[in-house]
Design an enzyme around this catalytic site. Structure first.
Site, PDB file in Angstrom:
ATOM      1  N   GLU A 160       0.874  -1.169   0.000  1.00 36.42           N
ATOM      2  CA  GLU A 160       0.000   0.000   0.000  1.00 36.42           C
ATOM      3  C   GLU A 160       0.918   1.229   0.000  1.00 36.42           C
ATOM      4  OE1 GLU A 160      -2.775   0.177   3.274  1.00 36.42           O
ATOM      5  OE2 GLU A 160      -3.460   2.168   2.653  1.00 36.42           O
ATOM      6  N   ARG A 168       5.073 -13.045   9.387  1.00 37.56           N
ATOM      7  CA  ARG A 168       5.759 -11.781   9.088  1.00 37.56           C
ATOM      8  C   ARG A 168       7.068 -11.714   9.862  1.00 37.56           C
ATOM      9  NH1 ARG A 168       2.140  -7.990   8.976  1.00 37.56           N
ATOM     10  NH2 ARG A 168       3.374  -6.177   9.446  1.00 37.56           N
ATOM     11  N   LYS A 216       4.155   0.550   9.790  1.00 40.06           N
ATOM     12  CA  LYS A 216       4.290   1.836   9.098  1.00 40.06           C
ATOM     13  C   LYS A 216       3.735   2.971   9.944  1.00 40.06           C
ATOM     14  CE  LYS A 216       2.929   0.111   5.032  1.00 40.06           C
ATOM     15  NZ  LYS A 216       2.565  -0.048   3.623  1.00 40.06           N
TER      16      LYS A 216
HETATM   17  P1  ATP Z   1       2.552  -2.398   8.137  1.00 39.77           P
HETATM   18  O1  ATP Z   1       1.920  -3.357   9.090  1.00 39.77           O
HETATM   19  O2  ATP Z   1       3.994  -2.149   8.384  1.00 39.77           O
HETATM   20  O3  ATP Z   1       1.785  -1.132   7.952  1.00 39.77           O
HETATM   21  P2  ATP Z   1       1.388  -3.547   5.846  1.00 39.77           P
HETATM   22  O4  ATP Z   1       1.215  -5.011   5.902  1.00 39.77           O
HETATM   23  O5  ATP Z   1       0.203  -2.715   6.047  1.00 39.77           O
HETATM   24  O6  ATP Z   1       2.589  -3.150   6.770  1.00 39.77           O
HETATM   25  P3  ATP Z   1       1.617  -3.377   3.029  1.00 39.77           P
HETATM   26  O7  ATP Z   1       2.131  -2.260   2.227  1.00 39.77           O
HETATM   27  O8  ATP Z   1       0.172  -3.676   2.983  1.00 39.77           O
HETATM   28  O9  ATP Z   1       2.070  -3.108   4.510  1.00 39.77           O
HETATM   29  O10 ATP Z   1       2.464  -4.696   2.767  1.00 39.77           O
HETATM   30  C1  ATP Z   1       2.807  -5.181   1.492  1.00 39.77           C
HETATM   31  C2  ATP Z   1       3.155  -6.628   1.630  1.00 39.77           C
HETATM   32  O11 ATP Z   1       4.266  -6.783   2.500  1.00 39.77           O
HETATM   33  C3  ATP Z   1       2.006  -7.423   2.210  1.00 39.77           C
HETATM   34  O12 ATP Z   1       1.866  -8.616   1.482  1.00 39.77           O
HETATM   35  C4  ATP Z   1       2.434  -7.686   3.619  1.00 39.77           C
HETATM   36  O13 ATP Z   1       1.889  -8.878   4.090  1.00 39.77           O
HETATM   37  C5  ATP Z   1       3.957  -7.726   3.494  1.00 39.77           C
HETATM   38  N1  ATP Z   1       4.581  -7.356   4.766  1.00 39.77           N
HETATM   39  C6  ATP Z   1       4.367  -6.233   5.487  1.00 39.77           C
HETATM   40  N2  ATP Z   1       5.054  -6.257   6.640  1.00 39.77           N
HETATM   41  C7  ATP Z   1       5.738  -7.429   6.653  1.00 39.77           C
HETATM   42  C8  ATP Z   1       6.632  -8.059   7.579  1.00 39.77           C
HETATM   43  N3  ATP Z   1       6.964  -7.476   8.732  1.00 39.77           N
HETATM   44  N4  ATP Z   1       7.140  -9.259   7.246  1.00 39.77           N
HETATM   45  C9  ATP Z   1       6.820  -9.849   6.087  1.00 39.77           C
HETATM   46  N5  ATP Z   1       5.983  -9.325   5.175  1.00 39.77           N
HETATM   47  C10 ATP Z   1       5.438  -8.133   5.445  1.00 39.77           C
HETATM   48 MG    MG Z   2      -1.520  -3.373   4.656  1.00 36.76          MG
END
Ligand code: ATP
Ligand code: MG
Length: 571
Positions: A48, A272, A282
């Protein structure tokens, strides 16, 4: 091929290699073997664009792009841009830069927002099938109808609206006829489902907000669950890989695809990445940036890829780390030291050695010919012969590290003290004869002699010294600012706090120490932002983007050994 550079010496391109496959690769390998989707593999990385990518995303990137590459498939970069209030073009650009930097290139650059029209058409189709309805309840009313884990939800009066009424309302929602929050579109699934996500999930909400790509074309925006699986399906994604918290969304993912009868993408979940001494959400990273706890998204203490890059991390070290941690189904905590060790491993191979003195103490070599300078050969990288040699100037005035001298030295102190002798790296034996003090009684200069017979580091008479120290020739030393970075947080898990505690209270006050008068060997004047070096005995360093020819700025990337563990165990 998803990988671009030559350094992919992991098990890419050879899925049948001895190394056991992780559970996701096992699934992919099985699907390919039975010819599912004609043996085609399509993955996607779906960030995102509401922040910068971090090391957790790197795990997902390595997995998605890695699998595509290993199984002759493709990986798309998909921006999951369904929430206009938090997303910006700046983040889209940084995400593209970071994925490229890690060494991957995408088959297609996609945007969920490009599918808004298709998603809308499919929503009308569900309404026509009697599987979606417009709900006009307030948030509170919706909440009260939802039930609990042990109690089924109850229907509100809108659930029985006719197809015509639903279509009419939904079209007017789209046309901008209602304020935010007036209605939502919900899927009609099962109000008694054990999985709360299946209790008539919301598909669309009204949001009068400008989108960074679609402008004001839309004032209804799809919810994640409605957008994500359908986007996967449009792109014919075969393996939609995401983190474990989406496991509970999987039944809904499948339900939407089944109702629409579209390409059957399937979702798989992995754990994760959680790292010690680090926050990876984030939201929290944004808080650090907005509260000026760090200098920006690319502050070298940030776990963002931009921050790690500026700190001096190499793409290869991050890929090696991701390979080492593997992929599992169980959430755990990974030691930050593992990331740092991957970095040391890579930099040990590729970083050229230089000499730099962070806390200079002047040394006058009283028997060195006045006005003379000579050039000494120094090896650039003992791990890599092709890195060659360089010449380092030496003269009668040099700087050494202040802590390589001790006035009342104990027996076991093998470095300099009056009467003691050491080896100067690449140069001569040096013996301390006397010290010069200032009015406060502090040692400000050492008076030493050198042994001209020991050039190159050994004495013809066979006498030994126990220590070799680094030094910089005073005359043409380059003055620099060095920024010493350490863990941003003092506690191992800044995510696991007592109620009312703020993670920012645990920021390490010593996470940045500025050294303003470091002395570098002269060839470092030519170094450019992003260049990596090992400063002998001190650690790995890189040139910061703030650096100028007049005033070099150097970041400490990582110390030579894990000093944190040692220092903090003593406490
Ligand atoms: P955050 O929780 O940091 O805001 P998010 O999951 O909302 O992260 P996205 O931009 O939606 O962030 O993530 C893009 C991809 O990266 C998704 O498939 C998500 O599952 C993966 N991802 C995000 N954080 C991690 C992590 N700590 N370890 C592994 N994969 C991750
Ligand atoms: Mg997300």
């Amino acid at each position: 091929m998803a990988s671009q550079d030559d350094s992919n010496d992991n098990n890419q391109n050879n899925p049948e290699q001895e190394k056991p496959l992780d559970f996701i690769r096992e699934i992919v390998a099985r699907d390919v073997a039975v010819g599912k989707h004609g043996g085609r593999v399509q993955t996607r990385f779906p960030p995102e664009p509401n922040g910068y990518l971090h090391i957790g995303h790197a795990k997902s990137i390595c997995l998605n792009f890695g699998i595509a590459s290993e199984f002759n498939g493709q990986c798309n970069l998909r921006f999951d841009d369904t929430n206009p209030t938090k997303e910006e073009a700046e983040f889209v650009d940084s995400i593209k830069e970071d994925v490229n930097w890690l060494g991957f290139s995408w088959a297609r650059e996609c945007y969920a927002s490009d599918y808004f029209e298709q998603l809308y058409q499919w929503a009308e189709e569900l309404i026509r099938q009697g599987k979606a309805y417009v709900d006009s309840c307030s948030l509170e009313e919706m909440r009260s109808h939802r039930g609990t884990v042990t109690q089924a939800g109850t229907a509100c009066e809108h659930r029985d609206r006719s197809v015509e009424e639903n279509l009419d309302l939904f079209r007017r929602m789209k046309a901008g006829g209602f304020p935010n929050g007036a209605h939502v579109l919900r899927a009609k699934v099962d109000l008694a489902a054990g999985n709360m996500n299946m209790r008539d999930p919301v598909m669309y909400r009204i949001l009068h907000s400008e989108h960074h790509r679609t402008g004001n074309d839309w004032c209804i925006y799809p919810i994640y669950d409605w957008a994500h699986g359908q986007s996967d399906s449009i792109e014919k994604v075969t393996h939609s890989i995401c983190t474990l918290e989406f496991e509970i969304h999987r039944p809904l993912y499948d339900w939407y695809i089944e109702q629409l009868g579209i390409f059957p993408s399937k979702q798989y979940e992995f754990a994760r990445l959680n790292l010690t001494y680090t926050v990876l959400s984030k939201r929290k990273l944004l808080e650090l940036v907005e509260g000026n706890h760090v200098s920006g998204w690319d502050d070298p203490r940030m776990p963002t890829l931009a921050g790690l890059r500026r700190r001096g991390y190499t793409p290869k070290s991050i890929r090696m780390f991701c390979e080492k941690i593997g992929v599992t189904k169980y959430n755990g905590m990974t030691d930050l030291a593992l990331l740092e060790n991957s970095l040391r491993e890579d930099l040990n191979r590729c970083a050229q050695r230089r000499m730099a003195v962070l806390d200079p103490l002047k040394v006058t070599i009283t028997n060195y010919p006045q006005g003379q300078t000579e050039l000494l050969d120094a090896v650039n990288n003992p791990q890599d012969e092709s890195a060659g040699k360089r010449e380092v100037p030496f003269s009668g005035t040099i700087y050494i590290e202040r802590n390589d001298f001790m006035e009342d030295a104990p027996k076991k102190f093998f470095r300099l003290s009056v009467g003691r002798e050491v080896r100067l790296r690449y140069a001569y034996f040096l013996k301390c004869e006397d010290v010069v003090k200032n009015e406060a009684g502090e040692v400000v200069e050492l008076l030493c002699t050198y042994d001209p017979e020991t050039r190159g580091g050994s004495a013809p008479d066979g006498r030994k010294v126990k220590a070799t120290i680094h030094w910089v020739c005073a005359e043409n030393a380059v003055d620099a600012q060095v920024r010493l970075y350490d863990h941003l947080f003092q506690i191992e898990n800044p995510n696991d706090l007592a109620e009312g505690e703020d993670f920012k209270e645990h920021i390490n006050p010593n996470s940045l120490i500025l050294v303003d008068h470091a002395k570098l060997e002269p060839c470092l004047a030519e170094a450019r932002p992003g260049d990596h070096f090992q400063f002998e005995r001190l650690g790995y360093f890189c040139v910061d983007r703030d650096s100028t020819k007049e005033k070099p700025v150097i970041n400490r990337t990582v110390t030579l050994r894990d000093t944190w563990a040692k220092a903090n165990k003593k406490k």
